[in-house]
Design an enzyme around this catalytic site. Sequence first.
Site, PDB file in Angstrom:
ATOM      1  N   HIS A  73      -3.332   7.128   2.964  1.00  0.00           N
ATOM      2  CA  HIS A  73      -3.876   5.659   2.060  1.00  0.00           C
ATOM      3  C   HIS A  73      -5.259   5.447   2.674  1.00  0.00           C
ATOM      4  O   HIS A  73      -5.460   5.566   3.879  1.00  0.00           O
ATOM      5  CB  HIS A  73      -2.713   4.828   2.394  1.00  0.00           C
ATOM      6  CG  HIS A  73      -3.274   3.623   2.304  1.00  0.00           C
ATOM      7  ND1 HIS A  73      -3.860   3.017   0.927  1.00  0.00           N
ATOM      8  CD2 HIS A  73      -2.973   2.413   2.923  1.00  0.00           C
ATOM      9  CE1 HIS A  73      -4.210   1.842   1.124  1.00  0.00           C
ATOM     10  NE2 HIS A  73      -3.678   1.312   2.267  1.00  0.00           N
ATOM     11  N   ASN A 124     -10.311  -0.161   0.471  1.00  0.00           N
ATOM     12  CA  ASN A 124      -8.734  -0.082   0.296  1.00  0.00           C
ATOM     13  C   ASN A 124      -8.376  -0.743  -0.892  1.00  0.00           C
ATOM     14  O   ASN A 124      -8.493  -1.963  -1.105  1.00  0.00           O
ATOM     15  CB  ASN A 124      -8.359  -1.115   1.646  1.00  0.00           C
ATOM     16  CG  ASN A 124      -6.572  -0.794   1.763  1.00  0.00           C
ATOM     17  OD1 ASN A 124      -6.109  -0.500   0.646  1.00  0.00           O
ATOM     18  ND2 ASN A 124      -6.124  -1.492   2.889  1.00  0.00           N
ATOM     19  N   CYS A 129       0.772  -1.237   0.083  1.00  0.00           N
ATOM     20  CA  CYS A 129      -0.041  -0.156  -0.024  1.00  0.00           C
ATOM     21  C   CYS A 129       0.925   1.212  -0.107  1.00  0.00           C
ATOM     22  O   CYS A 129       0.376   2.362  -0.152  1.00  0.00           O
ATOM     23  CB  CYS A 129      -0.884   0.005   1.210  1.00  0.00           C
ATOM     24  SG  CYS A 129      -1.713  -1.461   1.361  1.00  0.00           S
TER      25      CYS A 129
HETATM   26  O1  UT7 Z   1      -3.621  -1.306   3.631  1.00  0.00           O
HETATM   27  C1  UT7 Z   1      -3.204  -1.955   4.694  1.00  0.00           C
HETATM   28  C2  UT7 Z   1      -4.202  -2.877   5.189  1.00  0.00           C
HETATM   29  N1  UT7 Z   1      -4.753  -3.201   6.231  1.00  0.00           N
HETATM   30  C3  UT7 Z   1      -5.281  -2.706   7.106  1.00  0.00           C
HETATM   31  O2  UT7 Z   1      -5.444  -1.230   6.827  1.00  0.00           O
HETATM   32  C4  UT7 Z   1      -5.856  -2.947   8.195  1.00  0.00           C
HETATM   33  C5  UT7 Z   1      -5.913  -2.368   9.693  1.00  0.00           C
HETATM   34  N2  UT7 Z   1      -6.643  -3.030  10.540  1.00  0.00           N
HETATM   35  C6  UT7 Z   1      -7.900  -2.750  10.683  1.00  0.00           C
HETATM   36  O3  UT7 Z   1      -8.436  -1.795   9.919  1.00  0.00           O
HETATM   37  C7  UT7 Z   1      -8.905  -3.136  11.699  1.00  0.00           C
HETATM   38  O4  UT7 Z   1      -7.830  -4.182  12.604  1.00  0.00           O
HETATM   39  C8  UT7 Z   1      -9.916  -4.195  10.977  1.00  0.00           C
HETATM   40  C9  UT7 Z   1     -11.136  -3.349  10.423  1.00  0.00           C
HETATM   41  C10 UT7 Z   1      -9.239  -5.026  10.163  1.00  0.00           C
HETATM   42  C11 UT7 Z   1     -10.774  -4.772  12.186  1.00  0.00           C
HETATM   43  O5  UT7 Z   1     -11.108  -3.660  13.375  1.00  0.00           O
HETATM   44  P1  UT7 Z   1     -10.767  -4.175  14.656  1.00  0.00           P
HETATM   45  O6  UT7 Z   1     -11.711  -3.046  15.362  1.00  0.00           O
HETATM   46  O7  UT7 Z   1      -9.278  -4.220  14.964  1.00  0.00           O
HETATM   47  O8  UT7 Z   1     -11.553  -5.510  15.105  1.00  0.00           O
HETATM   48  P2  UT7 Z   1     -11.060  -6.862  15.587  1.00  0.00           P
HETATM   49  O9  UT7 Z   1     -10.262  -7.604  14.524  1.00  0.00           O
HETATM   50  O10 UT7 Z   1     -10.599  -6.551  16.895  1.00  0.00           O
HETATM   51  O11 UT7 Z   1     -12.174  -7.591  15.863  1.00  0.00           O
HETATM   52  C12 UT7 Z   1     -13.321  -7.163  16.419  1.00  0.00           C
HETATM   53  C13 UT7 Z   1     -14.483  -8.254  16.312  1.00  0.00           C
HETATM   54  C14 UT7 Z   1     -13.992  -9.832  16.212  1.00  0.00           C
HETATM   55  O12 UT7 Z   1     -15.124 -10.404  17.155  1.00  0.00           O
HETATM   56  P3  UT7 Z   1     -14.821 -10.700  18.721  1.00  0.00           P
HETATM   57  O13 UT7 Z   1     -13.790 -11.761  18.670  1.00  0.00           O
HETATM   58  O14 UT7 Z   1     -14.534  -9.677  19.579  1.00  0.00           O
HETATM   59  O15 UT7 Z   1     -16.153 -11.627  19.050  1.00  0.00           O
HETATM   60  C15 UT7 Z   1     -14.066 -10.095  15.031  1.00  0.00           C
HETATM   61  O16 UT7 Z   1     -14.084 -11.496  14.860  1.00  0.00           O
HETATM   62  O17 UT7 Z   1     -15.238  -8.125  15.016  1.00  0.00           O
HETATM   63  C16 UT7 Z   1     -15.221  -9.313  14.099  1.00  0.00           C
HETATM   64  N3  UT7 Z   1     -15.195  -9.180  13.017  1.00  0.00           N
HETATM   65  C17 UT7 Z   1     -16.212  -8.908  12.093  1.00  0.00           C
HETATM   66  N4  UT7 Z   1     -17.674  -8.789  12.668  1.00  0.00           N
HETATM   67  C18 UT7 Z   1     -18.441  -8.624  11.694  1.00  0.00           C
HETATM   68  C19 UT7 Z   1     -14.135  -8.949  12.169  1.00  0.00           C
HETATM   69  N5  UT7 Z   1     -14.482  -8.834  10.907  1.00  0.00           N
HETATM   70  C20 UT7 Z   1     -15.671  -8.550  10.753  1.00  0.00           C
HETATM   71  C21 UT7 Z   1     -16.651  -8.462  10.033  1.00  0.00           C
HETATM   72  N6  UT7 Z   1     -17.934  -8.083  10.336  1.00  0.00           N
HETATM   73  N7  UT7 Z   1     -16.571  -8.319   8.570  1.00  0.00           N
END
Ligand code: UT7
Length: 310
Positions: free
Chosen positions: A235, A265, A112
């Site tokens: 980004h 993204n 990215c």
């Molecule tokens: O260009 C570089 C590429 N990468 C990035 O920019 C990613 C950077 N990271 C992020 O943007 C965030 O970490 C995410 C958007 C990927 C995730 O957000 P988060 O606030 O860090 O959520 P998390 O991974 O801590 O997950 C929270 C909950 C989890 O459930 P539990 O374990 O708390 O029950 C996940 O399983 O959200 C759940 N979850 C979802 N729920 C509904 C994860 N993905 C989804 C989804 N829909 N698509």
Amino acid sequence: MNAGVIGIGRYVPEKVVTNADFEKIMDTSDEWIRTRTGIEERRFADDDTDTSDLAFNAAKNAIGNAEISPEEIGLILVATVTPDVPFPSVACKIQERLGAVNAAAMDISAACAGFMYGMVTAKQFIEGGSYKYVLVVGVEKLSKITDFDDRGTAVLFGDGAGAVVMGKVSGDRGILAFELGADGTGGKHLYQDEYIIMNGREVFKFAVRQMGESSVNVLEKAGLTKEDVDMLIPHQANIRIMEASRQRLELPIEKMSKTVHKYGNTSAASIPISIVEELEAGKIKDDDVLVMVGFGGGLTWGAIALRWGK
Ligand code: UT7
């Protein structure tokens, strides 16, 4: 004279995939995706359209906007992690289609942050006197390496392309300062193993820290202050990460480009796509100071302070 942007273009595929479409195929919700990422929809290229097709269309638009002919281009740099095939490069493929017969061509792999790496590389060749014009493309077809059984990544990414023609620009316009960096120890948090594998929380923490730091660093290197910034082009990974960098620069909300809601993204393509959108909206004018900043798999990062205009 600095190297700067003399023409810009973008291309996104037509097919719109909404959050509601994801609700139908996996356990997710429009509400979760919007609040955690800011994404409302993204574009996916069809099976017949590969990365080089997206790149070619964006490049053609940029060359038209620059009002030069393809034969005048000395170098083509394509930032992508989703090339059609490992070789020939996307850069070589579009060199043929554009008829850029005098251009050297290669791809750059910096995920990215790739577009920042591409622009900074172009700057060296232009200011060093090797090439008059360099075409830099940021392009991804991420849908082909997305695991649609992984809700943690599937909803995040989109396909698209953006391109600039760079050359020497007048006065104090062009690239004023840059910063590039990498930390290979973080490679394990975001990589491809057939599909994209990501430790979202780790990448999130890294991104928030790095985007803020790099933005501040390029301003300092350019001898500018936060008050000089007309537009921050981060980004477009996640609105919460983007907001953190905006707050670090203490910028009002209207001074941050936001296209993540429309395209998700798009990795290396997100910064040039966003610049085109802001230009079309009349929000960037000649002599505006832009701060572009990206981060991604590698881990990599890059930021550029640029005074807009030819
Ligand atoms: O260009 C570089 C590429 N990468 C990035 O920019 C990613 C950077 N990271 C992020 O943007 C965030 O970490 C995410 C958007 C990927 C995730 O957000 P988060 O606030 O860090 O959520 P998390 O991974 O801590 O997950 C929270 C909950 C989890 O459930 P539990 O374990 O708390 O029950 C996940 O399983 O959200 C759940 N979850 C979802 N729920 C509904 C994860 N993905 C989804 C989804 N829909 N698509």
